[in-house]
Design a protein around this motif. Structure first.
Motif, PDB file in Angstrom:
ATOM      1  N   GLY A 275       5.161  -0.929 -10.780  1.00 34.91           N
ATOM      2  CA  GLY A 275       4.633  -1.994  -9.925  1.00 34.91           C
ATOM      3  C   GLY A 275       3.361  -2.611 -10.483  1.00 34.91           C
ATOM      4  O   GLY A 275       3.051  -3.775 -10.203  1.00 34.91           O
TER       5      GLY A 275
ATOM      6  N   SER B 155      -1.830   1.694  -5.286  1.00 33.54           N
ATOM      7  CA  SER B 155      -0.995   2.306  -6.325  1.00 33.54           C
ATOM      8  C   SER B 155      -1.812   3.247  -7.202  1.00 33.54           C
ATOM      9  O   SER B 155      -1.396   4.373  -7.487  1.00 33.54           O
ATOM     10  CB  SER B 155      -0.356   1.204  -7.175  1.00 33.54           C
ATOM     11  OG  SER B 155       0.489   0.389  -6.400  1.00 33.54           O
TER      12      SER B 155
ATOM     13  N   ASP C  72      -3.467  -4.031  -3.264  1.00 34.50           N
ATOM     14  CA  ASP C  72      -2.198  -3.398  -3.633  1.00 34.50           C
ATOM     15  C   ASP C  72      -2.378  -2.526  -4.869  1.00 34.50           C
ATOM     16  O   ASP C  72      -1.835  -1.410  -4.949  1.00 34.50           O
ATOM     17  CB  ASP C  72      -1.133  -4.466  -3.897  1.00 34.50           C
ATOM     18  CG  ASP C  72      -0.733  -5.204  -2.632  1.00 34.50           C
ATOM     19  OD1 ASP C  72      -0.943  -4.636  -1.537  1.00 34.50           O
ATOM     20  OD2 ASP C  72      -0.221  -6.320  -2.722  1.00 34.50           O
ATOM     21  N   GLN C  73      -3.139  -3.024  -5.862  1.00 39.48           N
ATOM     22  CA  GLN C  73      -3.385  -2.210  -7.057  1.00 39.48           C
ATOM     23  C   GLN C  73      -4.158  -0.939  -6.698  1.00 39.48           C
ATOM     24  O   GLN C  73      -3.887   0.141  -7.239  1.00 39.48           O
ATOM     25  CB  GLN C  73      -4.172  -3.023  -8.090  1.00 39.48           C
ATOM     26  CG  GLN C  73      -3.356  -4.079  -8.824  1.00 39.48           C
ATOM     27  CD  GLN C  73      -4.207  -4.833  -9.832  1.00 39.48           C
ATOM     28  OE1 GLN C  73      -5.261  -5.358  -9.499  1.00 39.48           O
ATOM     29  NE2 GLN C  73      -3.744  -4.891 -11.072  1.00 39.48           N
TER      30      GLN C  73
ATOM     31  N   LEU D 150       5.175   3.510  -9.072  1.00 39.04           N
ATOM     32  CA  LEU D 150       3.919   2.805  -8.835  1.00 39.04           C
ATOM     33  C   LEU D 150       3.379   2.189 -10.111  1.00 39.04           C
ATOM     34  O   LEU D 150       2.820   1.081 -10.105  1.00 39.04           O
ATOM     35  CB  LEU D 150       2.896   3.763  -8.226  1.00 39.04           C
ATOM     36  CG  LEU D 150       3.210   4.272  -6.820  1.00 39.04           C
ATOM     37  CD1 LEU D 150       2.175   5.293  -6.376  1.00 39.04           C
ATOM     38  CD2 LEU D 150       3.258   3.111  -5.831  1.00 39.04           C
TER      39      LEU D 150
END
Length: 457
Positions: free
Chosen positions: A435, A365, A361-362, A432
């Motif tokens: 997040g 982003s 997920d990182q 992002l």
């Protein structure tokens, strides 16, 4: 339960002293132990064979993957050569230049994977020889073209030597695939046969154990019914627990393997689908005359490429929970350079990324943030044809388990301290970054634009 067993111990001792009953019990126990031992040995052997089969399957996949990667590299090199011969533009040689580095490594990997395998070594030797000849043929034609002898280079291509070499390589890869498929089919049949045999052995062993246990129960109940009842209860509980543990372990192992295979396939399909969407956008760009529409479509394409690159990384990686950011950013920056800043006079993209692993997920982003910042720099940092450099850096923060991403250019700066454009890219970057538990900060003292993002690893 133990309090019920304790008063029956004297009766159990008297039972054991009875010669005929004692011998029968010992014989039945010995038979049950031998059966259980045989079943366990058969199960162990089957597990070992399954492990060996999995290793062979993995090796087969590696061999086929290495051969396919070698073919793709050669095809890319030939495509770059053709583009250079047709246009004379050096940037068309980028795939050829990459192949000059990657092909020898792929050939060495293929030799390593097939070492000691007589069936494959012969095909691999022919394929590697043809690959070396193909690289030499490409090198000769490129050298001729660079020295202005275009006619000789074209004549070399028209001779059909390169096509014959590629046909030879494809034929050898097909032969390797056929050998591996035959092996896999044979090993699959052997594994299925072994699994069936083990299943029958377990069933027969279990049946015989049940029969022996029944006879033991009949004998023991004649003398010590209460002790036998407690023993039967314990035996049933233990047998049930062992069966549940074994079945649950097998189910978990199968579920894990299926989940990993499905996740790898999902990443593959998602990456391919996103790449297809990006290709559609490239086709659409050729038919758009409006500069605003072309710019918006390029920005959307860069975002899609950032996400697609993560999925391609996951599909080719053994670890599907994290992404090596140095390798990921290297590929992403190369794609951004080709799509956003192609041709002479365009800004150049440079990357300095230290080895860092982040979650998937990182990675998504960070990739989209890099694409947005680079896109903004390409659009506003330099005038058309001015050139210039856009620098991307990723480095660990020594003070904590954090990393620092920097994107900078030497353009005129932000001016009014606000990013230019519609603001959509800025909103995407802010969302992002939030997040990631951070935000993008702009250095007000820097002459150009310097954007920084610090995030936790």
């Amino acid at each position: 339960m133990f309090s019920a067993v304790r008063p029956s111990l004297p009766a159990l001792l008297r039972f054991a002293r009875t010669p005929s009953i004692g011998r029968s019990i010992v014989t039945l126990l010995a038979g049950a132990i031998l059966l259980l031992l045989a079943v366990n040995v058969a199960t162990f052997v089957m597990i070992q064979r399954t492990v060996a089969f999995n290793d062979q399957v993995e090796r087969s996949q590696q061999v086929r993957g290495a051969a396919g990667a070698l073919l793709i590299s050669l095809v890319d090199a030939e495509t770059g050569q053709r583009g250079f011969l047709l246009t004379g533009r050096p940037e068309f040689l980028a795939p050829y230049n990459r192949a000059e580095t990657s092909v020898p490594e792929q050939m060495a990997e293929l030799e390593r994977l097939t070492a000691g395998d007589p069936q494959l070594e012969a095909h691999v030797a022919v394929m590697l020889e043809a690959s070396r000849d193909k690289l030499a043929e490409l090198e000769r034609s490129v050298a001729l073209s660079r020295t202005g002898r275009i006619g000789e280079a074209v004549q070399l291509v028209r001779s059909g030597q390169g096509r014959a070499l590629m046909d030879t390589i494809r034929a050898q890869i097909g032969a390797i695939d056929e050998i591996e498929m035959v092996r896999l089919e044979s090993r699959t049949r052997q594994s299925e046969y072994g699994s069936g045999l083990t299943l029958w052995a377990n069933a027969l062993g279990g049946l015989l154990v049940v029969v022996l246990a029944g006879i033991m129960i009949w004998l023991v109940r004649r003398y010590i019914g209460e002790i036998q009842e407690a023993r039967d209860t314990l035996d049933r509980m233990n047998a049930g627990l062992e069966t549940q543990v074994r079945d649950r372990t097998a189910q978990l192992t199968l579920a894990r393997d299926r989940a990993e295979a499905m996740l790898r396939e999902v990443n593959h399909r998602v990456g391919n689908s996103l790449q297809l969407v990006s290709s559609f956008m490239s086709l659409q760009l050729r038919h758009l005359a409006d500069d605003g529409a072309r710019s918006a479509l390029k920005e959307a394409q860069a975002r899609i490429e950032a996400v697609a690159h993560v999925h391609r990384r996951l599909y080719t990686s053994d670890d599907m929970t994290s992404v090596a950011m140095d390798e990921y950013l290297e590929g992403l920056v190369a794609e951004l350079g080709q799509s956003l800043a192609p041709g002479a006079g365009a800004p150049t993209l440079s990357l300095q990324a230290q080895p860092l692993n982040v979650s998937t997920d990182q990675a998504v982003s960070i990739g989209v943030i890099v694409a947005e910042l680079v896109t903004n720099a390409v659009k506003y940092a330099y005038r058309p044809g001015q050139g210039g450099e856009i620098r991307i850096r990723l480095e660990p923060d020594a003070r904590a388990r954090r990393a620092l991403l920097t994107v900078e250019d030497d353009g005129p700066g932000l001016g009014d301290a606000k990013p230019k454009g519609t603001g959509l890219g800025g909103r995407i970057v802010s969302a992002l970054a939030a997040g990631l538990g951070s935000k993008v900060e702009y250095d007000p003292d820097y002459a150009g634009v310097r954007a920084r993002l610090a995030f936790d690893l």
